[in-house]
Design an enzyme around this catalytic site. Structure first.
Site, PDB file in Angstrom:
ATOM      1  N   GLU A  26       0.858  -1.181   0.000  1.00  0.00           N
ATOM      2  CA  GLU A  26       0.000   0.000   0.000  1.00  0.00           C
ATOM      3  C   GLU A  26       0.896   1.233   0.000  1.00  0.00           C
ATOM      4  O   GLU A  26       1.791   1.357   0.837  1.00  0.00           O
ATOM      5  CB  GLU A  26      -0.881   0.034   1.252  1.00  0.00           C
ATOM      6  CG  GLU A  26      -1.753  -1.190   1.451  1.00  0.00           C
ATOM      7  CD  GLU A  26      -2.422  -1.174   2.823  1.00  0.00           C
ATOM      8  OE1 GLU A  26      -2.281  -0.162   3.548  1.00  0.00           O
ATOM      9  OE2 GLU A  26      -3.070  -2.169   3.166  1.00  0.00           O
ATOM     10  N   ASP A  77      -4.092   7.760  11.786  1.00  0.00           N
ATOM     11  CA  ASP A  77      -2.749   7.197  11.865  1.00  0.00           C
ATOM     12  C   ASP A  77      -2.077   7.555  13.181  1.00  0.00           C
ATOM     13  O   ASP A  77      -2.313   8.621  13.751  1.00  0.00           O
ATOM     14  CB  ASP A  77      -1.884   7.712  10.708  1.00  0.00           C
ATOM     15  CG  ASP A  77      -2.369   7.209   9.358  1.00  0.00           C
ATOM     16  OD1 ASP A  77      -2.651   6.005   9.270  1.00  0.00           O
ATOM     17  OD2 ASP A  77      -2.477   8.009   8.424  1.00  0.00           O
TER      18      ASP A  77
END
Length: 273
Positions: free
Chosen positions: A53, A64
């Site tokens: 990815e 995140d």
């Protein structure tokens, strides 16, 4: 252009036929630079990642953790643009032949233009897109563009998702389902690991798609544990940390390749650490 998603499907099916989970690696584009990012992601494949990815760095990556936020900041300060993300996908796919997905928040895609983004990603050899903050109810424009260009659309499910919600999300997605949890957080490892296993079980009750788990896995033992109940093990922060901690880029590339090899052993049920 359907070959891109077919490659992803084939790699996941091959891993299943071998009786193991697929290893999926993540790194943001432009980190530490665009060129070195291409080298690092390619090294992840060389080391043993089945799928990679490429992250599209965002100034406010709310989903995140601090390690990936640090990498995003470095990439953004380096001036990374969407064209660099697309270039990273193109060069990694050309160098490795592996399925390459783009992981991005929706806002940059919306600004760039969903049709244009899908077309450019597919032309670069991208296999699909992971859109963690795009609600299924608002995804019609993207889904149509992705289908036109032969791209998978991977949606994210979480332990908080109710069964009816899971069914709605998995019905709209393709490629695989990204099951997000928090394994590895201090003091919560055991309970959250069980929560992730339960999420995979519930998700499989709604779809035939493979279910890949992103859980803060950082070593072969954890990879083996997750591979015991998931179709794929997604690792991001651990790769980023190897590059952040390395004294120089070449050492970082070697560390990334080594980590990928250790994790690959883990998903095959033979942890090397």
């Amino acid at each position: 252009m359907s070959g891109n998603i077919a490659l992803l499907d084939n790699v996941l099916a091959t891993a299943k036929s071998e009786g193991r989970a697929a290893l999926v690696g993540y790194l943001p584009a432009g980190f530490p630079t665009v060129d070195d990012g291409v080298r690092a992601i390619s090294a992840m494949v060389e080391g043993g990642c089945d799928i990679v990815e490429v992250g599209l760095p965002h100034s406010d990556p709310v989903l995140d953790g601090p390690i990936i936020q640090t990498a995003d900041d470095i990439a953004l300060r380096g001036g990374v643009k969407i064209v660099d993300v697309i270039r990273t996908v193109r060069e990694v796919h050309a160098a490795t032949g592996a399925p390459v997905l783009c992981m991005t928040y929706w806002n940059p895609v919306d600004r760039y233009g969903p049709e244009r983004f899908a077309a450019d990603l597919a032309a670069a050899g991208g296999a699909g897109c992971i859109l963690p903050d795009l609600p299924v109810e608002e995804a019609e424009v993207w889904l149509k563009a992705a289908e036109r260009h032969g791209l998978a659309t991977v949606f994210v499910v979480a332990p908080s998702s109710r069964d009816e919600r899971l069914a709605k999300i998995t019905a709209a997605g393709s490629g695989f389902v990204y099951a997000a949890s928090l394994m590895g957080v201090t003091g919560t490892r055991e309970s959250v690991g069980k929560e992730a296993q339960d999420l995979v079980r519930r998700t499989r009750g709604t779809t035939e798609l493979p279910v890949c788990v992103g859980l803060g896995v950082s070593n072969a033992t954890q990879a083996a544990e997750v591979a015991g109940f998931a179709d794929g093990v997604i690792v991001g922060s651990a790769f980023v940390k190897r590059l952040l901690d390395a004294p120089d880029v070449e050492a970082g590339l070697a560390d990334v390749r080594t980590l990928a090899g250790e994790l690959a052993e883990g998903v095959r049920g033979r942890p090397s650490s």
